[in-house]
Design a protein around this motif. Structure first.
Motif, mmCIF file in Angstrom:
data_model
loop_
_atom_site.group_PDB
_atom_site.id
_atom_site.type_symbol
_atom_site.label_atom_id
_atom_site.label_comp_id
_atom_site.label_asym_id
_atom_site.label_seq_id
_atom_site.Cartn_x
_atom_site.Cartn_y
_atom_site.Cartn_z
ATOM 1 N N ASP A 208 0.608 0.701 13.602
ATOM 2 C CA ASP A 208 -0.436 1.382 13.595
ATOM 3 C C ASP A 208 -1.454 0.736 14.457
ATOM 4 N N GLY A 209 -1.892 -0.286 13.891
ATOM 5 C CA GLY A 209 -3.143 -1.014 14.891
ATOM 6 C C GLY A 209 -2.803 -1.212 15.975
ATOM 7 N N PHE A 210 -1.670 -1.847 16.458
ATOM 8 C CA PHE A 210 -0.964 -2.163 17.616
ATOM 9 C C PHE A 210 -0.633 -0.894 18.647
ATOM 10 N N LEU A 211 -0.280 0.041 18.084
ATOM 11 C CA LEU A 211 -0.258 1.308 19.040
ATOM 12 C C LEU A 211 -1.504 2.062 19.070
ATOM 13 N N LEU B 138 -0.797 -14.528 9.211
ATOM 14 C CA LEU B 138 -1.331 -13.460 9.509
ATOM 15 C C LEU B 138 -2.947 -13.568 9.323
ATOM 16 N N SER B 139 -3.134 -14.462 8.092
ATOM 17 C CA SER B 139 -4.476 -14.696 8.044
ATOM 18 C C SER B 139 -5.252 -15.765 8.974
ATOM 19 N N LYS B 140 -4.458 -16.773 9.585
ATOM 20 C CA LYS B 140 -4.824 -17.743 10.436
ATOM 21 C C LYS B 140 -4.920 -16.983 11.781
ATOM 22 N N ASN C 80 14.621 -0.757 10.499
ATOM 23 C CA ASN C 80 15.961 -0.594 10.087
ATOM 24 C C ASN C 80 16.937 -1.669 10.778
ATOM 25 N N LEU C 81 16.320 -2.574 11.561
ATOM 26 C CA LEU C 81 17.331 -3.609 12.221
ATOM 27 C C LEU C 81 17.366 -4.889 11.044
ATOM 28 N N PRO C 82 18.544 -5.718 11.115
ATOM 29 C CA PRO C 82 18.475 -6.433 9.992
ATOM 30 C C PRO C 82 17.679 -7.896 9.935
ATOM 31 N N TYR C 83 17.188 -7.931 11.166
ATOM 32 C CA TYR C 83 16.360 -9.273 11.006
ATOM 33 C C TYR C 83 14.823 -9.074 11.097
ATOM 34 N N ILE C 84 14.497 -7.741 10.623
ATOM 35 C CA ILE C 84 13.195 -7.118 10.633
ATOM 36 C C ILE C 84 12.742 -6.845 9.137
ATOM 37 N N GLU C 85 11.801 -7.283 8.480
ATOM 38 C CA GLU C 85 11.367 -6.802 7.150
ATOM 39 C C GLU C 85 10.051 -6.424 7.194
ATOM 40 N N TRP C 86 9.909 -5.765 6.045
ATOM 41 C CA TRP C 86 8.415 -5.231 5.842
ATOM 42 C C TRP C 86 7.606 -5.600 4.673
ATOM 43 N N LEU C 87 6.323 -5.932 4.975
ATOM 44 C CA LEU C 87 5.396 -6.077 3.865
ATOM 45 C C LEU C 87 4.107 -5.547 4.032
ATOM 46 N N LYS C 88 3.541 -5.548 2.722
ATOM 47 C CA LYS C 88 2.013 -5.243 2.943
ATOM 48 C C LYS C 88 1.076 -6.200 2.900
ATOM 49 N N TYR C 89 0.107 -6.232 3.605
ATOM 50 C CA TYR C 89 -1.080 -7.374 3.918
ATOM 51 C C TYR C 89 -2.376 -6.357 4.010
ATOM 52 N N ASN C 90 -3.226 -6.658 2.986
ATOM 53 C CA ASN C 90 -4.624 -6.009 2.891
ATOM 54 C C ASN C 90 -4.232 -4.573 2.651
ATOM 55 N N GLY C 91 -3.115 -4.098 1.975
ATOM 56 C CA GLY C 91 -3.030 -2.719 1.778
ATOM 57 C C GLY C 91 -2.379 -1.872 2.911
ATOM 58 N N LYS C 92 -2.075 -2.640 4.215
ATOM 59 C CA LYS C 92 -1.478 -2.156 5.294
ATOM 60 C C LYS C 92 -0.117 -2.696 5.520
ATOM 61 N N LYS C 93 0.816 -1.599 5.869
ATOM 62 C CA LYS C 93 1.927 -2.142 6.334
ATOM 63 C C LYS C 93 2.355 -2.904 7.578
ATOM 64 N N HIS C 94 3.165 -4.004 7.505
ATOM 65 C CA HIS C 94 3.380 -5.026 8.519
ATOM 66 C C HIS C 94 4.889 -4.902 8.720
#
Length: 237
Positions: free
Chosen positions: A72-75, A134-136, A91-105
């Protein structure tokens, strides 16, 4: 992994119902039109629309450079349904998702961890390393040349990006950093920060005499001050 290889993998998703990280936003890729640089997508309501492949290309480039991206931020408001490119990549096998500070990444994990056409939320142990990464990235102090205070951040950023695609970082809601070849520009919401609209030079290593803090970003305090007829921001402690 080259962009053309990525497109070949996305072609494997054609015709599948792709689940979204956000429930209820499923979609189906009907076709990839390489010559037109577009995707033909059908949303959960059955409506067809085209979407530019440039979004996928730019997101993929960012994932290869940083391995993690907040879509969302990048676009930054690049049309509606920004979750659609997010859904395709997730939905590609080498990409996963997580939440950081409440935001999807999205995270590029560089190996297959799930099937084509499925989602995988990164497990908590693996998230630690990506969150530290990401913090760095986000803790690198931006040294802005100037700030643009506006009521329409999206339009301003789009104007800057008419001929080039610069890297955008979401600092917080209403504050964005645009990295250009020779400097960084800070975009601020006039409404949120209660500052008059305009372009503010950002002065560093200055003695700060102002006693009113305008805002704080990345642990840096910024003070608004008027020097003659010019509004400036002073970066201080």
């Amino acid at each position: 992994m080259m962009y053309n290889d990525l497109l070949k993998d996305i072609e494997k998703l054609i015709g599948l119902q792709l689940h979204s990280i956000r429930p209820g936003a499923e979609l189906t890729i009907e076709a990839i039109e390489r010559e037109k640089c577009s995707l033909l997508l059908r949303n959960a309501q059955g409506n067809l629309r085209k979407r530019s492949l440039d979004e996928i290309r730019n997101l993929w480039s960012e994932l290869q450079k940083k391995r993690i991206v907040h879509v969302d931020g990048f676009l930054h408001g690049s049309g509606s349904s920004r979750n659609q490119p997010e859904t395709i990549l997730a939905n590609l096998p080498y990409i996963e998702w997580l939440k950081y500070n409440g935001k999807k990444h999205l995270a590029y994990v560089e190996k297959s961890t799930h099937e084509f056409g499925t989602l995988r939320e990164m497990n908590p142990v693996e998230q630690i390393g990506f969150c530290e990464l990401l913090s760095k990235i986000q803790s690198n102090l931006h040294r802005f040349s100037y700030a643009v205070v506006t009521n329409d951040i999206k339009q301003c950023i789009d104007d800057f990006n008419k001929d080039s695609s610069y890297n955008l970082t979401v600092l917080e809601q209403g504050a964005y950093a645009l990295s250009m070849p020779n400097n960084e520009v800070l975009f601020l919401s006039a409404d949120k920060y209660k500052l008059p609209r305009g372009v503010y030079p950002v002065l560093h290593d200055q003695t700060v005499s102002a006693n009113i803090v305008a805002f704080k970003l990345n642990n840096i305090l910024y003070y608004a001050e008027k020097k003659g007829e010019i509004n400036v921001l002073l970066a201080g402690d």
